[in-house]
Scaffold this motif. Structure first.
Motif, mmCIF file in Angstrom:
data_model
loop_
_atom_site.group_PDB
_atom_site.id
_atom_site.type_symbol
_atom_site.label_atom_id
_atom_site.label_comp_id
_atom_site.label_asym_id
_atom_site.label_seq_id
_atom_site.Cartn_x
_atom_site.Cartn_y
_atom_site.Cartn_z
ATOM 1 N N VAL A 140 41.553 8.194 9.527
ATOM 2 C CA VAL A 140 40.444 7.782 10.397
ATOM 3 C C VAL A 140 40.808 8.037 11.859
ATOM 4 C CG1 VAL A 140 39.068 5.806 11.189
ATOM 5 C CG2 VAL A 140 39.540 6.099 8.746
ATOM 6 N N LEU A 141 42.029 7.642 12.257
ATOM 7 C CA LEU A 141 42.472 7.862 13.633
ATOM 8 C C LEU A 141 42.528 9.354 13.960
ATOM 9 C CD1 LEU A 141 43.620 6.957 16.372
ATOM 10 C CD2 LEU A 141 45.890 6.975 15.312
ATOM 11 N N GLU A 142 43.109 10.161 13.055
ATOM 12 C CA GLU A 142 43.244 11.590 13.352
ATOM 13 C C GLU A 142 41.888 12.276 13.389
ATOM 14 O OE1 GLU A 142 45.465 14.507 14.881
ATOM 15 O OE2 GLU A 142 46.108 12.479 14.438
ATOM 16 N N ASP A 143 40.975 11.904 12.498
ATOM 17 C CA ASP A 143 39.617 12.458 12.555
ATOM 18 C C ASP A 143 38.977 12.182 13.918
ATOM 19 O OD1 ASP A 143 39.768 13.401 9.944
ATOM 20 O OD2 ASP A 143 38.299 11.984 9.138
ATOM 21 N N HIS A 144 39.150 10.961 14.403
ATOM 22 C CA HIS A 144 38.582 10.599 15.713
ATOM 23 C C HIS A 144 39.213 11.438 16.824
ATOM 24 C CE1 HIS A 144 36.810 8.042 18.832
ATOM 25 N NE2 HIS A 144 37.984 8.154 19.439
ATOM 26 N N ARG A 145 40.529 11.516 16.838
ATOM 27 C CA ARG A 145 41.221 12.290 17.876
ATOM 28 C C ARG A 145 40.794 13.759 17.845
ATOM 29 N NH1 ARG A 145 45.557 10.868 20.494
ATOM 30 N NH2 ARG A 145 46.520 12.898 20.191
ATOM 31 N N ILE A 146 40.747 14.356 16.658
ATOM 32 C CA ILE A 146 40.377 15.769 16.533
ATOM 33 C C ILE A 146 38.948 15.981 17.002
ATOM 34 C CG2 ILE A 146 39.918 17.591 14.830
ATOM 35 C CD1 ILE A 146 42.921 17.264 15.446
ATOM 36 N N LYS A 147 38.051 15.082 16.642
ATOM 37 C CA LYS A 147 36.637 15.208 17.055
ATOM 38 C C LYS A 147 36.507 15.111 18.583
ATOM 39 C CE LYS A 147 32.196 15.180 15.973
ATOM 40 N NZ LYS A 147 31.504 16.298 15.405
ATOM 41 N N VAL A 148 37.234 14.161 19.190
ATOM 42 C CA VAL A 148 37.186 14.008 20.654
ATOM 43 C C VAL A 148 37.773 15.249 21.337
ATOM 44 C CG1 VAL A 148 38.144 12.724 22.624
ATOM 45 C CG2 VAL A 148 37.170 11.483 20.679
ATOM 46 N N ILE A 149 38.890 15.742 20.833
ATOM 47 C CA ILE A 149 39.586 16.847 21.487
ATOM 48 C C ILE A 149 38.900 18.188 21.228
ATOM 49 C CG2 ILE A 149 41.729 18.188 21.558
ATOM 50 C CD1 ILE A 149 43.191 15.500 20.877
ATOM 51 N N PHE A 150 38.613 18.490 19.964
ATOM 52 C CA PHE A 150 38.133 19.826 19.601
ATOM 53 C C PHE A 150 36.629 19.910 19.342
ATOM 54 C CE2 PHE A 150 42.671 20.098 18.531
ATOM 55 C CZ PHE A 150 43.004 21.258 19.195
ATOM 56 N N GLY A 151 35.966 18.764 19.173
ATOM 57 C CA GLY A 151 34.512 18.788 18.987
ATOM 58 C C GLY A 151 34.057 18.940 17.550
#
Length: 170
Positions: A60-71
């Motif tokens: 869940v955390l990594e999905d959020h980080r990836i979405k914020v960073i890479f879109g």
């Protein structure tokens, strides 16, 4: 100074790190990833040579980080300046993970030819993340505006070997 979320809803919306959620990739697996991160081009090739590819388990955390960073959660390549801005802990949308967060990732050295290998990977979903540099700057000071950050999601299961080109269009 990190801008603080302004409401209880914003604070609650930020995912937190869960060691239990990412415990599964610590075990030995039977999968292998043979990867590359190289962009042929003019005036020079861009490559991950001399860098590490980070293989991070999906959570869940990594999905959020990836979405914020890479879109998105599949694949992307963005200028490293944009990556650094979005990944900054001064970004109110970026949760602060503990030190253990980096222990959950595998660091894979990238060869001079832009290749990397991950062995004994457990079944699951991962994000491969890397910085790529223009070849003419290898071993030299590199202008930051010439560096890109790239990400690609990969799934492994059943003892397979997956060929992963982080920078491919498909």
């Amino acid at each position: 100074v990190r801008p603080m979320p302004t409401s209880a809803e914003q604070v609650a919306a930020l995912p937190s790190y869960s060691a239990d959620e990412v415990a599964w990739p610590r075990a030995a697996g039977t999968n292998r990833i043979e990867g590359s991160a190289e962009i042929p081009g003019s005036p020079a090739v861009k490559t991950c040579a001399g860098e590490n590819v980070w293989l991070r388990p999906r959570s869940v955390l990594e999905d959020h980080r990836i979405k914020v960073i890479f879109g998105n959660l599949e694949r992307a390549r963005i200028p490293v300046v944009q990556y650094l801005d979005r990944a900054s802990y001064e970004n109110a949308n970026m949760p602060l993970p503990p030190k253990a967060y980096d222990e959950d990732a595998r660091k894979l050295p990238c060869s001079a030819g832009g290749k990397f290998t991950a062995e004994n990977i457990p079944d699951g979903d991962y994000y491969a993340i890397v910085m790529v540099f223009p070849g003419e700057y290898l071993g030299k000071i590199t202008p930051i505006e010439t560096i890109d950050a790239a990400m690609r999601r990969v799934t492994v299961a059943g003892g397979q070997t997956v060929t992963l080109d982080i920078l491919a269009d498909r």
